[in-house]
Motif scaffolding. Structure first.
Motif, PDB file in Angstrom:
ATOM      1  N   GLY A   1       0.066   5.138   0.805  1.00 61.03           N
ATOM      2  CA  GLY A   1      -0.986   6.034   1.274  1.00 61.03           C
ATOM      3  C   GLY A   1      -0.905   7.396   0.622  1.00 61.03           C
ATOM      4  N   PRO A   2      -1.971   8.183   0.769  1.00 63.57           N
ATOM      5  CA  PRO A   2      -1.985   9.520   0.178  1.00 63.57           C
ATOM      6  C   PRO A   2      -0.912  10.432   0.771  1.00 63.57           C
ATOM      7  CG  PRO A   2      -3.914   9.176   1.577  1.00 63.57           C
ATOM      8  CD  PRO A   2      -3.190   7.864   1.490  1.00 63.57           C
ATOM      9  N   ASP A   3      -0.436  10.102   1.976  1.00 62.08           N
ATOM     10  CA  ASP A   3       0.617  10.878   2.617  1.00 62.08           C
ATOM     11  C   ASP A   3       2.010  10.316   2.312  1.00 62.08           C
ATOM     12  OD1 ASP A   3       0.373   8.502   3.971  1.00 62.08           O
ATOM     13  OD2 ASP A   3       0.357   9.404   5.971  1.00 62.08           O
ATOM     14  N   ASP A   4       2.079   9.426   1.286  1.00 61.39           N
ATOM     15  CA  ASP A   4       3.325   8.763   0.893  1.00 61.39           C
ATOM     16  C   ASP A   4       3.845   7.803   1.962  1.00 61.39           C
ATOM     17  OD1 ASP A   4       3.515   9.549  -1.685  1.00 61.39           O
ATOM     18  OD2 ASP A   4       5.058  11.059  -1.373  1.00 61.39           O
TER      19      ASP A   4
ATOM     20  N   ARG B   1       0.840  -1.193   0.000  1.00 60.14           N
ATOM     21  CA  ARG B   1       0.000   0.000   0.000  1.00 60.14           C
ATOM     22  C   ARG B   1       0.877   1.246   0.000  1.00 60.14           C
ATOM     23  NH1 ARG B   1      -2.178  -0.940   4.586  1.00 60.14           N
ATOM     24  NH2 ARG B   1      -3.603  -2.457   3.728  1.00 60.14           N
TER      25      ARG B   1
ATOM     26  N   ARG C   1       8.402   7.235   2.154  1.00 57.67           N
ATOM     27  CA  ARG C   1       9.014   7.026   0.836  1.00 57.67           C
ATOM     28  C   ARG C   1      10.531   7.235   0.891  1.00 57.67           C
ATOM     29  NH1 ARG C   1       6.931   6.889  -4.466  1.00 57.67           N
ATOM     30  NH2 ARG C   1       4.855   7.271  -3.664  1.00 57.67           N
TER      31      ARG C   1
END
Length: 149
Positions: free
Chosen positions: A72-75, A70, A93
């Protein structure tokens, strides 16, 4: 040289654009990577996607070669070893240090981790998590019996 120093040197080379063949320990990536017998080819992690196998630092000086399950939208990236039944790790990341593109066996033969066939197998393997316990138990006994690891 310590394991930490070896990993740091491998990461430095990867960041400089050099592909590095790196030995893998443990059984957390069974059945796709056999620790102690196979290595992975690491490259710079330019673009990341779900399904990629990466080298990540999940805590200070604690590294894993696991699959991204996964982003996420927050990296925030969630990782899971193919040989794990439910445990996951997460990192940012920036803590993904390299992407594994190939597996190299003891004979020096390479197989891609990015091929359509391998990615399909990985997706199916992820979806059958409830059955992994049984399959992995048989696989681990077989590997031990035939001294693959």
């Amino acid at each position: 040289m310590t394991d930490e120093q070896i990993i740091q040197e491998a990461v430095r080379l990867v960041q400089d654009g050099v592909s590095v063949t790196f030995p893998v320990k443990g059984r957390s990536m069974l059945p796709f990577i056999i620790g102690g017998r196979e290595s992975v080819v690491l490259q710079k992690p330019d673009e990341l996607k779900v399904g990629d196998v990466v080298l990540a630092e999940i805590a200070p000086e604690h590294y894993v070669v696991h699959r991204i399950i996964r982003i996420g939208p927050d990296d925030r990236i969630t990782l899971m070893g193919d040989g794990n039944i439910r445990g996951t790790e997460s990192c940012t990341r920036e803590h993904v240090l390299a992407r594994a593109t190939h597996v190299v066996n003891a004979k020096g033969e390479r197989r891609s981790l990015d091929s359509k066939g391998q990615m399909f197998k990985a997706r199916v393997w992820y979806r059958i998590r409830p059955l992994r316990r049984i399959i992995l138990a048989v696989l681990r006994r077989t590997i031990k019996k035939y001294a693959i690891i």
